[in-house]
Design an enzyme around this catalytic site. Structure first.
Site, PDB file in Angstrom:
ATOM      1  N   HIS A 169      -7.682  -5.950   5.841  1.00 33.85           N
ATOM      2  CA  HIS A 169      -6.676  -4.552   6.021  1.00 33.85           C
ATOM      3  C   HIS A 169      -6.444  -4.039   7.353  1.00 33.85           C
ATOM      4  O   HIS A 169      -7.024  -4.604   8.492  1.00 33.85           O
ATOM      5  CB  HIS A 169      -7.643  -3.429   4.799  1.00 33.85           C
ATOM      6  CG  HIS A 169      -7.235  -2.606   5.262  1.00 33.85           C
ATOM      7  ND1 HIS A 169      -6.879  -1.300   6.374  1.00 33.85           N
ATOM      8  CD2 HIS A 169      -6.053  -1.744   4.709  1.00 33.85           C
ATOM      9  CE1 HIS A 169      -5.942   0.239   6.053  1.00 33.85           C
ATOM     10  NE2 HIS A 169      -5.712  -0.002   5.404  1.00 33.85           N
ATOM     11  N   ASP A 293      -1.004   2.276  -1.486  1.00 34.34           N
ATOM     12  CA  ASP A 293      -1.861   2.700   0.090  1.00 34.34           C
ATOM     13  C   ASP A 293      -1.782   3.880  -0.278  1.00 34.34           C
ATOM     14  O   ASP A 293      -1.535   4.736   0.813  1.00 34.34           O
ATOM     15  CB  ASP A 293      -0.801   2.093   1.264  1.00 34.34           C
ATOM     16  CG  ASP A 293      -1.720   1.841   2.268  1.00 34.34           C
ATOM     17  OD1 ASP A 293      -2.632   2.159   2.251  1.00 34.34           O
ATOM     18  OD2 ASP A 293      -1.099   1.588   3.162  1.00 34.34           O
TER      19      ASP A 293
END
Length: 330
Positions: A169, A293
């Site tokens: 990430h 997300d």
């Protein structure tokens, strides 16, 4: 589409909130936006309600960035990772086992302890892998350890043994590497800086020889691969032209081969059909997975786009569910 699976979906914990605040993000994103995000990061019932409204069956959750990666004190970082995984299990996943799973938080300030904690979270809590928020601060906020560097290979050895994926990430570039963003602070994070930082980090992994030693590793990138589906062909061409030069790393294969064999990408925060089609053309539909997300993005926005995107229904089912079900053994 019903029964979708998503896997770049964020949460926070009381412990995390005690160490970090979102004032910097509020300045960049706007106060109202971040107040909404901060509330949703902790709210389990609203998360599940929004999943129901948008045809999402399972969410794999992870601690919001930067998490353990920016705690420079090694014992504190290690303890933080353990307590975070405990809290995620107790508050989120154990109470909703059919709907919520998680990626483990790991503190790579100590790769040995990170490997132990990963194994504990997988075997005791049933977590589905690890999510790592970019580089790890070693010593201070301006010193980074990247995942391709030799001290971390002890951790990769455990990942390979467990045969689970790692989600890479983004996080913001090091403070000393932000000169190009001066005057344009909106670009430092998710709008631009995240992708540049994370794509380069992924290329380091490809060039390091990591996937030659551990060919079963799978690394997941969000945001349709952080731009790599478009840029890798150019990178590969120039590396070939520079083949007699320096700094090429230890890789035994082409970067495109590692991308095709050792990476998955998700649609998190990148809801654009032309970009999706380009990604499929480079990595193949079997290595693309749907994600939202949340709560930085809306499940509704992600689902409305994906459910109507001009792709075949066979591809929609693969991207929306079956690829993730296969990778995570749902």
């Amino acid at each position: 589409m019903k029964k979708k699976i998503v896997l770049e979906e964020h949460l926070t914990t009381e412990l995390n909130n005690s160490l970090w605040n979102s004032s910097g993000e509020s300045a960049r994103n706007g106060k109202n936006y971040m107040e909404n995000v901060d509330q949703k990061l902790l709210d389990v019932s609203q998360r599940i309600a929004e999943m129901d409204e948008n045809g999402i069956d399972i969410s794999i959750l992870s601690l919001t960035s930067p998490g353990a990666q920016s705690i420079v004190d090694i014992p504190k970082a290690t303890s933080f990772a353990q307590k975070t995984n405990d809290e995620i299990y107790e508050r989120f996943t154990s109470k909703n086992p059919d709907r919520l799973s998680a990626f483990a938080t790991v503190a790579l300030q100590s790769p040995k302890d990170a490997a132990k904690e990963l194994e504990r979270a997988i075997k005791e809590f049933g977590f589905k892998g690890a999510l790592i928020n970019g580089y790890t601060n070693i010593g201070d906020e301006n010193t980074a350890q990247y995942l391709d560097e030799e001290p971390v290979w002890e951790f990769w050895d455990k990942v390979s043994e467990l045969n689970i994926p790692v989600y890479l990430h983004p996080r913001e570039p090091l403070p000393t590497q932000r000169r190009i963003y001066e005057g344009y602070s909106s670009l430092v994070g998710s709008a631009w800086g995240f992708a540049h930082e994370t794509a380069t980090h992924a290329i380091r992994l490809m060039l390091s020889g990591l996937f030659d030693k551990y060919p079963n590793l799978n690394v997941i990138l969000g945001h349709l691969g952080e731009g790599l589906p478009l840029m890798l062909p150019r990178l590969e061409h120039r590396l070939y032209m520079q083949r007699e030069g320096e700094g090429l790393g230890k890789a035994q294969r082409k970067v495109s081969e590692y991308f095709n064999d050792n990476f998955y990408v998700t649609t998190s925060g990148h809801f654009h059909t032309k970009g999706l089609l380009n990604t499929i053309s480079e990595i193949g539909v079997d290595r693309v997975m749907f994600s939202a997300d949340y709560p930085y993005e809306s499940m509704k926005t992600a689902s409305d786009w994906f459910d109507q995107a001009l792709i075949s229904e066979n591809d929609r089912i693969k991207i929306g569910r079956t690829n993730a079900a296969r990778l995570f053994n749902f």
